[in-house]
Design a protein around this motif. Structure first.
Motif, PDB file in Angstrom:
ATOM      1  N   ALA B 149       0.967  -1.163   0.031  1.00  0.00           N
ATOM      2  CA  ALA B 149       0.240   0.325   0.045  1.00  0.00           C
ATOM      3  C   ALA B 149       0.554   1.473   0.026  1.00  0.00           C
ATOM      4  N   ASP B 318      -2.274  -2.189   9.553  1.00  0.00           N
ATOM      5  CA  ASP B 318      -3.455  -2.473   8.719  1.00  0.00           C
ATOM      6  C   ASP B 318      -4.108  -1.394   9.856  1.00  0.00           C
ATOM      7  N   THR B 356      -5.688   0.764   4.382  1.00  0.00           N
ATOM      8  CA  THR B 356      -6.384  -0.048   2.767  1.00  0.00           C
ATOM      9  C   THR B 356      -7.409   0.211   2.847  1.00  0.00           C
TER      10      THR B 356
END
Lengths: 155, 669
Positions: B149, B318, B356
């Motif tokens: 990412a 995340d 994300t």
């Protein structure tokens, strides 16, 4: 709408229901019997277990119309003032924490002990396989069912 | 009324049957979904099937034509009033906190994000109406792997990019330690994303009466929710009452200010009727905040004898699509725990928070700390193998000895107490560690098909969140205190009000035990009140292993104040000097004349009557206390597990005896 006649916890009801109405929603939303909770979308968790003509069913997996003519017992109608051996054993063995699964566990255990009054530990675990608990790790639930068996569940 | 009562034996530590159970085993529980209000309507949300998409148009007119539907709204209808869901933990000054509208307006960034709401007479009609809403999406590329990412050519979750923050900590000369150490190991571990899945689905009921709103929610944090609804959504705090009735488990997942709570409040206000929302399990799996989801790169530098010189940890965490209440802070709770129970010369830690297109992550069971325990214990095993040292032995060579407490770790925490030797010795004895190790060696020597695997985990955690000053130094948005009050009723019974908000822990029982010991009143005479901001107006709620360590101490402080007040009144009743009174739980007596005394119940009644109080003495024994801890608590333990592994099929099963898993946890203070 379909007409049904059903006895719930000793009281007779006569209602017109949608054919798609689940038994658990009939109990909770039509009759106001909120002692039976819903824990999943359908049949995973067993929290909504009730007795239908004496046999345990997950009331989220039964249509209200299928209950027509039957006798339903929920956690609210299980005891007549005095706790049943299963309820007492759940209390005494610390078989619950948050208590959300407890009505279903107690109803399933009640049915299990009627079928098999003296189950082995393995038979208890097998018999309650369809009921999920998130808090206890099941150990005390199994102990409670054993204790209820020793006390005699049919009293 | 109770005239005299014998002081009960010590309650704490006594195996009491729970006060909570009576309603739970008979189906009389008040779950949020059981709440009914006159004229109450049901709401349901339409949710995005895309991980990432532009919303080009939402047409709710089809829903409005369905029978039983009262209203339907899209994000645009809320845009002017819905604000942004709060993130209370901006961990760095330059952290990126993207706007987080409760209902998506222009763009969806995870599967399950709400795009419309319908208000209908019942659940079935609401579900039908959802199917009649048309949404025109333009799919965008999703961002699914936090490891890629941050690549420059990755699609962006937000305009500002996919990096939320980088947080670093270092102590000691890490570089030198890694340069000079004879042994350096590096490993990468995965902490999976998970769904917390409390048994009770989330639910919220909202009722407005004039300017005042009551919110019932299946939440761990009624007090925080009330504050958030006021601070971030413009409802005056004094007009908000939040009730967490019986709550069926949380595991961190109900430590949140949710989109659905805010939207239920706004929707109810729009339609002028009470509303109820209860998630389906499938809905909850998508949209209750998720847990964990990290990549952990960990390096350890050690001497040949196994002594740790340094540890270096580099985390990717995340965040999901947005920062929710404490999303960015969760991995940082682990920052202080990677050194665990071990001594070392240097330590460095870095965490990069990554966006994300997934459901945001946030608190889940242990929240950051078990992740650290997993990684350090794994690499200790790897180090043991590398150096040929017995795995428990290598731990023992490095852990803090019991005589070294209080001990300030390389991560800067001061552990007040601990006895890792004792806990481990007990666990080894219960487990028959030496016997199982022998059996393992024999099976290996024989080349058995079925081998024995033995797992070890020691741990400590920073619990009892938290000293407010420490939270402040970590940029957390609130304090870590807890509040309690005691109401002495005229009949000598006691109402205990706590700011902790139990959701299955059994506070009503444990709190009764604490107060019974402190005030010397019977366990049965105590009623614990919690989870309603009108009954318990002040609190920091339940999470982070804080209720007993912080809330319990608040109770003790409140009890002390009751006793102080009772002493003055008892002295007047006994016509004795305050200085001549002695307190034994439940009773003041006159020194030298133990027959002359007044029980707390007699004092409570006399205070109620207030006939003969000394001048200037307030006719009340009631008290409030707010406790702010000076430090975390550091419970610790040793866990052992033996598993048989079939070397041909790789299937494993626990050993045949109950000795196969053993855990000994100690809390030394």
């Amino acid at each position: 709408m379909t007409h049904i006649t059903v006895t719930v916890d000793g009281v007779g009801y006569s209602d017109h229901v949608e054919p798609r109405l689940l038994l658990v929603h009939y109990l909770r939303e039509v009759l106001g019997k909120t002692g039976t909770p819903v824990g999943c979308d359908t049949s995973n968790c067993g929290a909504c277990t009730v007795l239908m003509d004496g046999k345990s069913v997950k009331s989220c997996a039964v249509l209200a119309v299928q209950a027509d003519g039957s006798d339903i017992t929920t956690i609210e109608g299980l005891s007549n003032g005095e706790l049943t051996p299963v309820q007492r054993a759940f209390h005494e063995e610390h078989a619950l924490q948050c208590g959300y699964c407890t009505p279903g566990m107690i109803m399933a255990a009640t049915d299990l002990l009627r079928d098999n009054p003296h189950p082995t530990e393995e038979e208890i675990r097998d018999g309650l396989e369809g009921n999920l608990c998130r808090c206890t790790g099941y150990e005390n639930i199994v102990r409670a069912v054993k204790r209820a068996a020793e006390a005699g569940v049919t009293s | 009324m109770t005239a005299t009562t014998e002081a009960p034996a010590a309650e704490l530590g006594r195996a009491r049957l729970r006060k909570e159970d009576a309603k739970l085993i008979t189906g009389q529980t008040r779950w949020t979904d059981n709440i009914r209000q006159p004229g109450m309507l049901q709401i349901a949300f339409l949710r995005s099937p895309f991980a990432h998409a532009k919303i080009k148009n939402v047409d709710v007119s089809g829903a409005l034509r369905q029978p039983g539907v009262v209203a339907a709204f899209s994000g645009a209808d809320f845009a002017a009033e819905q604000g942004s869901l709060p993130c209370a933990w901006p961990v760095t000054p330059d952290i990126v906190i993207p706007p987080h509208p409760p209902m998506a307006v222009d763009e969806v960034r995870y599967v399950g994000e709400a795009v419309a709401v319908v208000v209908a007479r019942d659940n079935y009609e609401a579900a039908d109406a959802l199917a009649a809403i048309e949404v025109d999406y333009e799919p965008l590329p999703p961002v699914l792997d936090m490891r890629t990412a941050l690549d420059p050519d990755s699609p962006k979750v937000h305009e500002a990019g996919n990096k939320s923050y980088e947080w670093v900590f270092a102590n000691g000369d890490v570089e030198a330690a890694f340069r000079d150490a004879p042994v350096v190991l590096e490993r990468t571990y995965r902490q999976q994303r998970l769904i917390p899945c409390a048994m009770e689905p989330r639910a919220v009921v909202v009722s407005w009466v004039g300017e005042e709103v009551t919110v019932w929610s299946a939440t761990q944090i009624p007090h925080v929710l009330r504050f958030a609804l006021s601070a971030f959504f413009g409802i005056p705090e004094q007009d908000i009452r939040v009730i967490a009735p019986d709550v069926g488990g949380g595991f961190g997942s109900k430590l949140q200010v949710t989109a659905e709570e805010v939207l239920a409040v706004l929707t109810s206000r729009k339609v002028g009727k009470p509303v109820r929302w209860t998630e389906t399990r499938s809905e909850g799996n998508m949209t209750v905040h998720h847990g964990r989801d990290q990549w952990q790169r960990i390096r350890i530098a050690a001497d040949r004898d196994g002594r740790i010189r340094a540890l270096d940890v580099d985390l990717l965490a995340d965040m999901g699509a947005y920062l929710m209440l404490v999303t960015p802070g969760i991995p940082l709770l682990g920052a202080f725990m990677f050194p665990a129970i071990y001594k070392m010369d240097a330590y460095s830690f870095r965490c990069t928070g990554v966006f994300t297109t997934k459901m945001p992550t946030d608190a889940y069971r242990g929240a950051g700390r078990p992740e650290a325990t997993f990684a350090i214990e794994r690499i200790m095993d790897e180090l043991a193998v590398e150096l040929g040292i017995e795995p428990m032995e290598i731990r023992e060579r490095n852990w803090i000895k019991h005589e070294e407490f209080p001990y300030t770790t390389i991560a800067g925490l001061t552990y007040d107490s601990g006895n890792y030797e004792a806990a481990t010795a007990k666990a080894k004895e219960l487990f028959d560690y030496d016997g199982l190790r022998r059996e393992q060696a024999e099976r290996n020597a024989r080349g058995d098909k079925i081998r024995l695997g033995i797992g070890i985990s020691t741990f400590t955690e920073m619990c009892g969140l938290a000293p407010s000053r420490v939270l402040g130094s970590l940029s957390y948005g609130a304090g870590g205190w807890e509040h309690a009050s005691i109401r002495m009723l005229p009949t000598g019974k006691v109402e205990v009000v706590t700011g902790s908000s139990a959701h299955g822990q059994g506070h009503e029982t444990a709190w009764s035990q604490i107060v019974a010991d402190q005030l010397g009143v019977p366990f049965e005479d105590i009623r614990v009140l919690h989870g309603d901001t009108q009954v318990s107006p002040k609190g920091m709620d339940t999470y982070g292993s804080r209720s007993l360590a912080v809330g319990g101490m608040a109770l003790v402080g409140a009890c002390d104040k009751v006793i102080d007040k009772a002493k003055v009144i008892a002295a007047a009743m006994l016509e004795a000097s305050v200085d001549d009174l002695e307190w034994s739980p439940g009773r003041f007596s006159v020194r030298g004349d133990p027959e002359a005394g007044k029980t707390i119940q007699e004092i409570a009644l006399a205070t109620f009557a207030a006939h003969g109080l000394p001048d200037g003495v307030e006719p009340s024994l009631d008290s409030d206390h707010t406790y702010d801890p000076e430090n975390f608590s550091f419970p610790h333990g040793t866990h052992l597990c033996a598993t048989e592994v079939d070397t041909e099929t790789n299937l494993s099963r626990s050993g045949p005896t109950s000795r196969s898993t053993t855990s000994v946890s100690w809390s030394t203070r």
